[in-house]
Design a protein around this motif. Structure first.
Motif, PDB file in Angstrom:
ATOM      1  N   GLY A 191     -46.103   0.018  -8.366  1.00 48.54           N
ATOM      2  CA  GLY A 191     -47.288   0.884  -8.468  1.00 48.54           C
ATOM      3  C   GLY A 191     -47.228   1.732  -9.721  1.00 48.54           C
ATOM      4  O   GLY A 191     -46.749   1.297 -10.763  1.00 48.54           O
ATOM      5  N   CYS A 192     -47.727   2.966  -9.627  1.00 51.37           N
ATOM      6  CA  CYS A 192     -47.716   3.872 -10.780  1.00 51.37           C
ATOM      7  C   CYS A 192     -46.281   4.334 -11.035  1.00 51.37           C
ATOM      8  O   CYS A 192     -45.628   4.879 -10.138  1.00 51.37           O
ATOM      9  CB  CYS A 192     -48.613   5.080 -10.488  1.00 51.37           C
ATOM     10  SG  CYS A 192     -48.482   6.333 -11.776  1.00 51.37           S
ATOM     11  N   ARG A 193     -45.810   4.142 -12.245  1.00 46.29           N
ATOM     12  CA  ARG A 193     -44.405   4.485 -12.533  1.00 46.29           C
ATOM     13  C   ARG A 193     -44.160   5.998 -12.517  1.00 46.29           C
ATOM     14  O   ARG A 193     -43.020   6.445 -12.481  1.00 46.29           O
ATOM     15  CB  ARG A 193     -43.996   3.895 -13.876  1.00 46.29           C
ATOM     16  CG  ARG A 193     -43.906   2.390 -13.814  1.00 46.29           C
ATOM     17  CD  ARG A 193     -43.357   1.822 -15.090  1.00 46.29           C
ATOM     18  NE  ARG A 193     -43.193   0.388 -14.962  1.00 46.29           N
ATOM     19  CZ  ARG A 193     -42.606  -0.370 -15.886  1.00 46.29           C
ATOM     20  NH1 ARG A 193     -42.151   0.176 -16.998  1.00 46.29           N
ATOM     21  NH2 ARG A 193     -42.484  -1.664 -15.694  1.00 46.29           N
TER      22      ARG A 193
ATOM     23  N   ARG B 290     -51.457   4.701  -2.212  1.00 42.18           N
ATOM     24  CA  ARG B 290     -52.027   3.728  -3.149  1.00 42.18           C
ATOM     25  C   ARG B 290     -51.248   3.746  -4.483  1.00 42.18           C
ATOM     26  O   ARG B 290     -50.974   2.705  -5.069  1.00 42.18           O
ATOM     27  CB  ARG B 290     -53.509   4.060  -3.396  1.00 42.18           C
ATOM     28  CG  ARG B 290     -54.175   3.066  -4.307  1.00 42.18           C
ATOM     29  CD  ARG B 290     -55.596   3.474  -4.634  1.00 42.18           C
ATOM     30  NE  ARG B 290     -56.171   2.516  -5.559  1.00 42.18           N
ATOM     31  CZ  ARG B 290     -57.217   2.750  -6.327  1.00 42.18           C
ATOM     32  NH1 ARG B 290     -57.830   3.918  -6.254  1.00 42.18           N
ATOM     33  NH2 ARG B 290     -57.671   1.832  -7.130  1.00 42.18           N
ATOM     34  N   CYS B 291     -50.916   4.957  -4.940  1.00 39.27           N
ATOM     35  CA  CYS B 291     -50.189   5.101  -6.210  1.00 39.27           C
ATOM     36  C   CYS B 291     -48.854   4.362  -6.146  1.00 39.27           C
ATOM     37  O   CYS B 291     -48.405   3.796  -7.140  1.00 39.27           O
ATOM     38  CB  CYS B 291     -49.917   6.568  -6.516  1.00 39.27           C
ATOM     39  SG  CYS B 291     -51.401   7.565  -6.628  1.00 39.27           S
ATOM     40  N   ARG B 292     -48.214   4.396  -4.983  1.00 37.68           N
ATOM     41  CA  ARG B 292     -46.882   3.768  -4.868  1.00 37.68           C
ATOM     42  C   ARG B 292     -46.976   2.259  -4.752  1.00 37.68           C
ATOM     43  O   ARG B 292     -45.982   1.563  -4.797  1.00 37.68           O
ATOM     44  CB  ARG B 292     -46.140   4.343  -3.654  1.00 37.68           C
ATOM     45  CG  ARG B 292     -45.836   5.816  -3.852  1.00 37.68           C
ATOM     46  CD  ARG B 292     -44.914   6.398  -2.787  1.00 37.68           C
ATOM     47  NE  ARG B 292     -44.716   7.809  -3.077  1.00 37.68           N
ATOM     48  CZ  ARG B 292     -45.488   8.785  -2.606  1.00 37.68           C
ATOM     49  NH1 ARG B 292     -46.491   8.508  -1.802  1.00 37.68           N
ATOM     50  NH2 ARG B 292     -45.266  10.041  -2.944  1.00 37.68           N
TER      51      ARG B 292
ATOM     52  N   ALA C   6     -54.715   6.212 -17.321  1.00 39.55           N
ATOM     53  CA  ALA C   6     -54.333   5.278 -16.257  1.00 39.55           C
ATOM     54  C   ALA C   6     -53.926   6.104 -15.048  1.00 39.55           C
ATOM     55  O   ALA C   6     -52.793   6.582 -14.973  1.00 39.55           O
ATOM     56  CB  ALA C   6     -53.170   4.408 -16.721  1.00 39.55           C
ATOM     57  N   CYS C   7     -54.868   6.349 -14.150  1.00 39.10           N
ATOM     58  CA  CYS C   7     -54.553   7.141 -12.957  1.00 39.10           C
ATOM     59  C   CYS C   7     -55.593   6.841 -11.868  1.00 39.10           C
ATOM     60  O   CYS C   7     -56.792   6.925 -12.128  1.00 39.10           O
ATOM     61  CB  CYS C   7     -54.557   8.634 -13.302  1.00 39.10           C
ATOM     62  SG  CYS C   7     -54.312   9.695 -11.882  1.00 39.10           S
ATOM     63  N   HIS C   8     -55.125   6.523 -10.663  1.00 39.81           N
ATOM     64  CA  HIS C   8     -56.049   6.225  -9.565  1.00 39.81           C
ATOM     65  C   HIS C   8     -56.937   7.423  -9.238  1.00 39.81           C
ATOM     66  O   HIS C   8     -58.097   7.274  -8.885  1.00 39.81           O
ATOM     67  CB  HIS C   8     -55.258   5.854  -8.300  1.00 39.81           C
ATOM     68  CG  HIS C   8     -54.514   4.562  -8.442  1.00 39.81           C
ATOM     69  ND1 HIS C   8     -55.112   3.413  -8.892  1.00 39.81           N
ATOM     70  CD2 HIS C   8     -53.223   4.237  -8.186  1.00 39.81           C
ATOM     71  CE1 HIS C   8     -54.215   2.428  -8.909  1.00 39.81           C
ATOM     72  NE2 HIS C   8     -53.069   2.909  -8.497  1.00 39.81           N
TER      73      HIS C   8
HETATM   74 FE1  SF4 Z   1     -49.900   7.973 -10.885  1.00 44.05          FE
HETATM   75 FE2  SF4 Z   1     -52.247   9.230 -10.951  1.00 44.05          FE
HETATM   76 FE3  SF4 Z   1     -51.178   8.505  -8.652  1.00 44.05          FE
HETATM   77 FE4  SF4 Z   1     -50.089  10.497 -10.014  1.00 44.05          FE
HETATM   78  S1  SF4 Z   1     -52.122  10.475  -9.072  1.00 44.05           S
HETATM   79  S2  SF4 Z   1     -48.996   8.822  -9.042  1.00 44.05           S
HETATM   80  S3  SF4 Z   1     -50.405   9.753 -12.101  1.00 44.05           S
HETATM   81  S4  SF4 Z   1     -51.859   7.139 -10.258  1.00 44.05           S
END
Ligand code: SF4
Length: 326
Positions: A283-285, A296-298, A314-316
């Protein structure tokens, strides 16, 4: 000027490839100062090496390419990864992080200048005539032509860095890549180097790409900034907008940690450390360090896309906010 198209690169290790640059897509424009920011180990220097076409084992390109284009002396050019090195010094040049490491310690600077100027550019000129041109250029930059007779170890760190910048810009390349050009220099010398780079950029109207972990450097001189995290860009936009209103949680934390004149409140660093590029989280590093991370981010990698005119992230969360306002 420079197009980075779906670029991914990795280092080969005995444990398998380590992906250091992932799916980068962005442009660097003519006549701008573009900053690449982010903590140490996020892939900034590797990206700069790929842009400059220094692709040697163990580094390799997995996919994508870099396209360098422009016009020099009325002649248009377009070169892609693998061809860009043909244009070194003339159309693109590089100011590396450790200036000492690129200067040959047993050669006087004048010989290093002569070596860097392609024969076709010198035409019928004698060595002395070429050196006269170099002397005039050094004077223009406020440097004493005496440095040409010095060996690198006889110069201070700041003077060596100025000499490298003079060497890199002598042929008036359209694009200059500078990797941490002020690191390890004291504040006064740093300021002098930044002024020299910006003055040159304004005078010759070339494009300057600066890699620095120091957000203050970007704030002072860059027109646009791209923020990297764990091999990818997480935000890109005009410097003034990005500092006034950072959109990505990582950018917010980076900028929030900067000292502000007159503000005595305690500043907090970013908790945790960037993930290992060898074994990054799914997912999001940034999720393990992000205060706003969701399930969802993970799970899902956020797409790097335009979220406002001229601004990319780049952010959900930003995607979800945009949907809720639609
Ligand atoms: Fe990544 Fe944005 Fe989720 Fe934070 S909120 S974990 S930056 S996708």
């Amino acid at each position: 000027m420079l197009k980075i198209e779906n670029l991914s690169a990795s280092y080969q290790t005995i444990d398998g490839p380590v992906h250091v640059v992932k799916h980068l897509n962005f442009d660097i424009r003519d006549n701008e100062i573009f900053g690449i920011a982010g903590e140490s180990g996020c892939g900034k220097t590797t990206l700069l090496r790929v842009l400059y076409d220094i692709i040697q084992y163990p580094l390799s390109i997995d996919e994508g390419r870099v396209v360098l284009s422009g016009v020099k002396k009325g002649v248009p050019y377009e070169l892609t990864t693998g061809e860009i090195r043909k244009a070194w010094w003339n159309n693109i040049s590089y100011v590396p992080q450790a200036a000492q490491s690129v200067l040959n310690p047993i050669m006087r600077l004048k010989d290093q200048f002569l070596d860097s100027i392609p024969k076709q550019d010198r035409g019928d000129e004698s060595k002395e005539q070429t050196l006269d041109r170099v002397r005039s250029y050094l004077k223009e930059l406020g440097l004493s032509p005496d440095v040409l007779n010095a060996y690198p170890f006889q110069l201070s760190g700041g003077m060596r860095q100025r000499a490298i910048i003079a060497l890199a810009t002598f042929m008036s390349p359209g694009l200059i890549l500078a990797d941490e050009p002020t690191t390890a220099l004291d504040v006064v010398v740093q300021r002098g180097i930044l002024m020299m780079l910006t003055r040159l950029q304004k005078q010759y109207k070339n494009t300057l790409v600066i890699v620095s972990h120091d957000m203050g450097v970007h704030y002072q001189i860059c027109d646009r900034v791209g923020i990297m995290y764990s091999g990818s860009l997480v935000e890109l936009g005009p410097t003034a907008d990005l500092f006034r209103e950072p959109l990505h949680p990582y950018s917010r934390m980076l900028i929030g940690a900067l000292p502000v004149v007159g503000d005595k409140s305690a500043k907090e660093g970013i908790p945790g450390r960037p993930p290992s590029l060898k074994d990054p989280p799914p997912g999001c590093r940034f999720a393990p360090r992000c205060p706003r991370a969701s399930e969802r981010c993970r799970r899902e990698v956020p797409e790097f896309r335009q979220v406002r005119p001229g601004r990319f992230a780049a952010c959900h969360l930003l995607e979800e906010e945009a949907q809720s306002h639609a």
